[in-house]
Design a protein around this motif. Sequence first.
Motif, PDB file in Angstrom:
ATOM      1  N   ASP A 212      42.645   7.543  21.134  1.00 56.82           N
ATOM      2  CA  ASP A 212      43.455   6.999  20.049  1.00 56.82           C
ATOM      3  C   ASP A 212      42.737   5.909  19.260  1.00 56.82           C
ATOM      4  N   PHE A 213      41.402   5.925  19.254  1.00 53.61           N
ATOM      5  CA  PHE A 213      40.658   4.955  18.458  1.00 53.61           C
ATOM      6  C   PHE A 213      40.998   5.131  16.980  1.00 53.61           C
ATOM      7  N   GLU A 214      41.256   4.013  16.299  1.00 53.03           N
ATOM      8  CA  GLU A 214      41.653   4.076  14.892  1.00 53.03           C
ATOM      9  C   GLU A 214      40.680   3.373  13.950  1.00 53.03           C
ATOM     10  N   GLY A 215      39.858   2.485  14.441  1.00 51.37           N
ATOM     11  CA  GLY A 215      38.923   1.803  13.555  1.00 51.37           C
ATOM     12  C   GLY A 215      38.554   0.434  14.095  1.00 51.37           C
ATOM     13  N   TYR A 216      37.678  -0.231  13.384  1.00 56.15           N
ATOM     14  CA  TYR A 216      37.205  -1.550  13.783  1.00 56.15           C
ATOM     15  C   TYR A 216      37.804  -2.619  12.870  1.00 56.15           C
ATOM     16  N   LEU A 217      38.044  -3.789  13.446  1.00 51.23           N
ATOM     17  CA  LEU A 217      38.455  -4.969  12.689  1.00 51.23           C
ATOM     18  C   LEU A 217      37.436  -6.066  12.953  1.00 51.23           C
ATOM     19  N   ILE A 218      36.844  -6.590  11.910  1.00 49.47           N
ATOM     20  CA  ILE A 218      35.857  -7.655  12.023  1.00 49.47           C
ATOM     21  C   ILE A 218      36.428  -8.899  11.350  1.00 49.47           C
ATOM     22  N   TYR A 219      36.491  -9.989  12.112  1.00 51.77           N
ATOM     23  CA  TYR A 219      37.052 -11.237  11.599  1.00 51.77           C
ATOM     24  C   TYR A 219      35.927 -12.234  11.369  1.00 51.77           C
TER      25      TYR A 219
END
Length: 238
Positions: A212-219
Amino acid sequence: MDGRREPDLGGLHRSERERHLGSGRATNDDCGEDGVCPGDPGYNGADRGETDGRPTPGERNFDATDKDESDQIGLTGFEIFDVHRYELIDDEEDYRVFSRALPPLEDILLEGGRNLGMFFSSGPFPLQPGQTERFSMALLFAGHDFTDPRNMENTSLARKKETVQQIYNANYQFARPPDKPTLVAIPGDRQVTLIWDDVAERSFDPFLRENDFEGYLIYRSSEPNFNENFLITDATAR
């Protein structure tokens, strides 16, 4: 329905019924006696019982590995006390404390501001040389949002207890985020290059039973401890 008769599966849970009636794929934990499925860390190939459509001792959620179905003694003794009241150096006193019946609730309500210790006990039961027995225990902590500790309905502590019980009954299989990738930061001229592996993209969610990987979030933050981020909500949308 094609008119074929299903096998008699007795009182098996739904997941176990699906294993019996499965198509032979390594689904519904039909992973063989080592309990390791394809795609899991440490998977070394098919073993006995894998994808045979039948429950095999050692597979997840079956027999001894089904925590909700396995024989349980439960909590048989509990003592909360000021630290140093018991020092675990008197075997006869220890056995007396551990083996006596659970006290009434009114006897174990203590005010805060004290250095307390706790004994938990479960037994007695035989333990032969080389034998292994496992136990599960949860310690719950919550804010003081109640007036009477004898009435905990709809409190933060009660909600946490319900959640923990559901997690235990589900054999600790619950929705979780993908595995964290290993991140490498390469500094440059007024820039930073980030490189990471694809372990998150390949991780399997045992609760949803899918990748269920949906994407990356980079802060990006202006200070190193990310103190500028605050809690927006919690699991109860508060």
